[in-house]
Scaffold this motif. Sequence first.
Motif, PDB file in Angstrom:
ATOM      1  N   GLU A 197      20.806  -6.148  -6.905  1.00 36.10           N
ATOM      2  CA  GLU A 197      20.287  -5.890  -8.243  1.00 36.10           C
ATOM      3  C   GLU A 197      21.182  -4.910  -8.992  1.00 36.10           C
ATOM      4  O   GLU A 197      21.845  -4.072  -8.394  1.00 36.10           O
ATOM      5  CB  GLU A 197      18.874  -5.297  -8.169  1.00 36.10           C
ATOM      6  N   TYR A 198      21.096  -5.007 -10.308  1.00 36.84           N
ATOM      7  CA  TYR A 198      21.796  -4.041 -11.160  1.00 36.84           C
ATOM      8  C   TYR A 198      21.007  -3.879 -12.457  1.00 36.84           C
ATOM      9  O   TYR A 198      20.494  -4.854 -13.020  1.00 36.84           O
ATOM     10  CB  TYR A 198      23.209  -4.518 -11.490  1.00 36.84           C
ATOM     11  N   GLY A 199      20.904  -2.643 -12.917  1.00 44.11           N
ATOM     12  CA  GLY A 199      20.384  -2.391 -14.253  1.00 44.11           C
ATOM     13  C   GLY A 199      18.901  -2.596 -14.428  1.00 44.11           C
ATOM     14  O   GLY A 199      18.454  -2.898 -15.543  1.00 44.11           O
ATOM     15  N   THR A 200      18.113  -2.421 -13.361  1.00 46.14           N
ATOM     16  CA  THR A 200      16.665  -2.551 -13.540  1.00 46.14           C
ATOM     17  C   THR A 200      16.173  -1.533 -14.568  1.00 46.14           C
ATOM     18  O   THR A 200      16.678  -0.414 -14.656  1.00 46.14           O
ATOM     19  CB  THR A 200      15.925  -2.345 -12.208  1.00 46.14           C
ATOM     20  N   HIS A 201      15.202  -1.957 -15.356  1.00 49.71           N
ATOM     21  CA  HIS A 201      14.649  -1.181 -16.465  1.00 49.71           C
ATOM     22  C   HIS A 201      15.640  -1.039 -17.625  1.00 49.71           C
ATOM     23  O   HIS A 201      15.480  -0.166 -18.482  1.00 49.71           O
ATOM     24  CB  HIS A 201      14.159   0.210 -16.031  1.00 49.71           C
ATOM     25  N   THR A 202      16.664  -1.892 -17.658  1.00 52.55           N
ATOM     26  CA  THR A 202      17.561  -1.945 -18.818  1.00 52.55           C
ATOM     27  C   THR A 202      17.698  -3.406 -19.241  1.00 52.55           C
ATOM     28  O   THR A 202      17.433  -4.332 -18.467  1.00 52.55           O
ATOM     29  CB  THR A 202      18.966  -1.397 -18.504  1.00 52.55           C
ATOM     30  N   VAL A 203      18.171  -3.609 -20.472  1.00 48.28           N
ATOM     31  CA  VAL A 203      18.358  -4.985 -20.955  1.00 48.28           C
ATOM     32  C   VAL A 203      19.553  -5.653 -20.289  1.00 48.28           C
ATOM     33  O   VAL A 203      19.787  -6.848 -20.483  1.00 48.28           O
ATOM     34  CB  VAL A 203      18.514  -5.021 -22.491  1.00 48.28           C
ATOM     35  N   ASN A 204      20.327  -4.902 -19.509  1.00 47.15           N
ATOM     36  CA  ASN A 204      21.486  -5.464 -18.806  1.00 47.15           C
ATOM     37  C   ASN A 204      21.156  -5.894 -17.376  1.00 47.15           C
ATOM     38  O   ASN A 204      22.050  -6.170 -16.582  1.00 47.15           O
ATOM     39  CB  ASN A 204      22.611  -4.427 -18.769  1.00 47.15           C
ATOM     40  N   GLU A 205      19.890  -5.967 -17.054  1.00 53.87           N
ATOM     41  CA  GLU A 205      19.454  -6.262 -15.687  1.00 53.87           C
ATOM     42  C   GLU A 205      19.980  -7.616 -15.202  1.00 53.87           C
ATOM     43  O   GLU A 205      19.939  -8.608 -15.925  1.00 53.87           O
ATOM     44  CB  GLU A 205      17.921  -6.272 -15.662  1.00 53.87           C
ATOM     45  N   TRP A 206      20.505  -7.607 -13.971  1.00 57.37           N
ATOM     46  CA  TRP A 206      20.891  -8.884 -13.359  1.00 57.37           C
ATOM     47  C   TRP A 206      20.522  -8.919 -11.891  1.00 57.37           C
ATOM     48  O   TRP A 206      20.267  -7.890 -11.269  1.00 57.37           O
ATOM     49  CB  TRP A 206      22.363  -9.211 -13.565  1.00 57.37           C
ATOM     50  N   PHE A 207      20.509 -10.137 -11.353  1.00 57.06           N
ATOM     51  CA  PHE A 207      20.080 -10.367  -9.978  1.00 57.06           C
ATOM     52  C   PHE A 207      21.026 -11.351  -9.321  1.00 57.06           C
ATOM     53  O   PHE A 207      21.305 -12.420  -9.866  1.00 57.06           O
ATOM     54  CB  PHE A 207      18.655 -10.917  -9.964  1.00 57.06           C
ATOM     55  N   ASP A 208      21.523 -10.975  -8.141  1.00 57.27           N
ATOM     56  CA  ASP A 208      22.351 -11.862  -7.320  1.00 57.27           C
ATOM     57  C   ASP A 208      21.502 -12.292  -6.134  1.00 57.27           C
ATOM     58  O   ASP A 208      21.140 -11.475  -5.284  1.00 57.27           O
ATOM     59  CB  ASP A 208      23.593 -11.113  -6.845  1.00 57.27           C
ATOM     60  N   PRO A 209      21.136 -13.579  -6.043  1.00 55.81           N
ATOM     61  CA  PRO A 209      20.199 -14.025  -5.015  1.00 55.81           C
ATOM     62  C   PRO A 209      20.808 -14.289  -3.644  1.00 55.81           C
ATOM     63  O   PRO A 209      20.119 -14.818  -2.757  1.00 55.81           O
ATOM     64  CB  PRO A 209      19.644 -15.325  -5.611  1.00 55.81           C
ATOM     65  N   THR A 210      22.035 -13.904  -3.407  1.00 54.75           N
ATOM     66  CA  THR A 210      22.663 -14.164  -2.114  1.00 54.75           C
ATOM     67  C   THR A 210      21.825 -13.577  -0.973  1.00 54.75           C
ATOM     68  O   THR A 210      21.535 -12.387  -0.950  1.00 54.75           O
ATOM     69  CB  THR A 210      24.077 -13.554  -2.071  1.00 54.75           C
ATOM     70  N   GLY A 211      21.438 -14.427  -0.037  1.00 58.50           N
ATOM     71  CA  GLY A 211      20.693 -13.981   1.138  1.00 58.50           C
ATOM     72  C   GLY A 211      19.290 -13.493   0.863  1.00 58.50           C
ATOM     73  O   GLY A 211      18.662 -12.854   1.719  1.00 58.50           O
ATOM     74  N   VAL A 212      18.749 -13.836  -0.296  1.00 57.00           N
ATOM     75  CA  VAL A 212      17.486 -13.247  -0.720  1.00 57.00           C
ATOM     76  C   VAL A 212      16.292 -13.715   0.101  1.00 57.00           C
ATOM     77  O   VAL A 212      15.255 -13.041   0.167  1.00 57.00           O
ATOM     78  CB  VAL A 212      17.270 -13.530  -2.221  1.00 57.00           C
ATOM     79  N   HIS A 213      16.395 -14.876   0.757  1.00 59.02           N
ATOM     80  CA  HIS A 213      15.268 -15.441   1.493  1.00 59.02           C
ATOM     81  C   HIS A 213      14.772 -14.530   2.615  1.00 59.02           C
ATOM     82  O   HIS A 213      13.649 -14.701   3.102  1.00 59.02           O
ATOM     83  CB  HIS A 213      15.657 -16.797   2.088  1.00 59.02           C
ATOM     84  N   VAL A 214      15.599 -13.560   3.019  1.00 57.58           N
ATOM     85  CA  VAL A 214      15.174 -12.647   4.082  1.00 57.58           C
ATOM     86  C   VAL A 214      13.926 -11.864   3.663  1.00 57.58           C
ATOM     87  O   VAL A 214      13.077 -11.536   4.496  1.00 57.58           O
ATOM     88  CB  VAL A 214      16.321 -11.689   4.463  1.00 57.58           C
ATOM     89  N   CYS A 215      13.785 -11.590   2.387  1.00 58.06           N
ATOM     90  CA  CYS A 215      12.594 -10.892   1.891  1.00 58.06           C
ATOM     91  C   CYS A 215      11.342 -11.701   2.243  1.00 58.06           C
ATOM     92  O   CYS A 215      10.368 -11.154   2.788  1.00 58.06           O
ATOM     93  CB  CYS A 215      12.693 -10.699   0.383  1.00 58.06           C
ATOM     94  N   GLU A 216      11.363 -12.983   1.938  1.00 62.71           N
ATOM     95  CA  GLU A 216      10.215 -13.840   2.233  1.00 62.71           C
ATOM     96  C   GLU A 216       9.975 -13.953   3.736  1.00 62.71           C
ATOM     97  O   GLU A 216       8.825 -13.990   4.199  1.00 62.71           O
ATOM     98  CB  GLU A 216      10.432 -15.233   1.636  1.00 62.71           C
ATOM     99  N   GLN A 217      11.048 -14.004   4.509  1.00 60.64           N
ATOM    100  CA  GLN A 217      10.903 -14.122   5.961  1.00 60.64           C
ATOM    101  C   GLN A 217      10.234 -12.878   6.551  1.00 60.64           C
ATOM    102  O   GLN A 217       9.380 -12.981   7.433  1.00 60.64           O
ATOM    103  CB  GLN A 217      12.268 -14.360   6.600  1.00 60.64           C
ATOM    104  N   LYS A 218      10.615 -11.705   6.063  1.00 64.11           N
ATOM    105  CA  LYS A 218       9.955 -10.471   6.524  1.00 64.11           C
ATOM    106  C   LYS A 218       8.475 -10.497   6.180  1.00 64.11           C
ATOM    107  O   LYS A 218       7.616 -10.123   7.001  1.00 64.11           O
ATOM    108  CB  LYS A 218      10.604  -9.247   5.886  1.00 64.11           C
ATOM    109  N   SER A 219       8.159 -10.915   4.958  1.00 65.53           N
ATOM    110  CA  SER A 219       6.759 -10.952   4.531  1.00 65.53           C
ATOM    111  C   SER A 219       5.945 -11.879   5.415  1.00 65.53           C
ATOM    112  O   SER A 219       4.830 -11.547   5.836  1.00 65.53           O
ATOM    113  CB  SER A 219       6.664 -11.412   3.068  1.00 65.53           C
TER     114      SER A 219
END
Length: 414
Positions: A373-395
Amino acid sequence: MSTQFDQDLQLIFQKLNENPEVQKALAFLEQDAANTIAQQKELVVVEAPTFQEEKRSRYYAQMMEQAGLQDVQHDANWNVWGKIYGMGNTGKCILLEGHLDTVFGWGDVKEVVEKDGKLYAPGICDDTRALAANLSVVRALLNHEIRPYHDIMIAGTAAEEGLGAMSGMRHLVNNKADEIIAAISIDGPSNDAIYYNATGMINYDVTYTGPGGHAYLAFGTPSAVHAMGRAIAALGDMPTPQVPKTTYTVSLAKGGQAIHGIAQEANFKINMRSDSAQVLAELESKALAIFRQAAEQENARWGRPDTIKVKVEQILNVPAGSQPDDCRMLQAAKLATLALGITPRPLLGGCTNTNMPIAIGIPAITYGRGGVEYGTHTVNEWFDPTGVHVCEQKSLLLLLALAGLSGVTEPPQL
């Protein structure tokens, strides 16, 4: 990091890791990542400023029903939730949630721009990502007919950000306290972070008022701005401990009506935080005394008692709380993370929706959203989803470990 784990918890995760259906569900979550990202993009353009979540709440309710959740419903705050019913018919549940609101106003989110593998849009991470991730967990459980022993509740909560002060989560857990055994929130960056303690936060709005007057002709009249300045200077000298971490800042200040006028009104806001409820209460008490003393000192300076008045309003109060470093909820969260080859990183503090269940004695943790992640709480916020599925797997693993998997594992005592 402690690597000591209770044997029964280790056995639970061993059985889950050896179960073919669980492994299929974990593999599904990786395969479903593209669908999850598509839903994240779909949901982020449904704007949801804090206290104005109705549109997104209704939209998310439809997405929950499409994923297969039962008895999807709202409350008066626009929290929305649904359930996967467990085989044990216990009426108890494990909660998995993300928050609906964002820090942005109407019109700030127009579209999602994709560039260099990143998604650009205000709110694309915080916390739209969590809402989409949790729907994928639902699909993984239901598509593979994995039936927990206790119920699983999936929720989108309102009013987490800013002056919302996590009031949506507060309302949900307080009204469902007899049902919820444990709570998992998805918020913040990274795949390794675990928030398991609750940093408390108190905000005050402080206003000084007086008669004012001409800067030259009425000289000697106490000034609201001078009183505010005395307060801010005294607040700036307040000592705080390093452990538990305790902070404060005067965040906004304004006053006066003319450059050649003695100020009739001055206002400031202060934010105070601590990882300890007791220390936060002590800091609050000191600040309240300073607010009053500043008015008294300004009046005494000019021999004009009761001229400057002070009005104090508490505008936010998020409770602090803690769980032991070896608590079983944290142990389980670590084991779920380790099962996926990631070294867990427990954080001593943090102000998330986890504060609310911890405050009333419900075991709880917050996992990061995964990806980059970059720039949360700003209008420049972006998200790179590389490898993101690990979040769901932990849950998924943590939900099944806590709820119990019928015929495979029993729910542990927390």
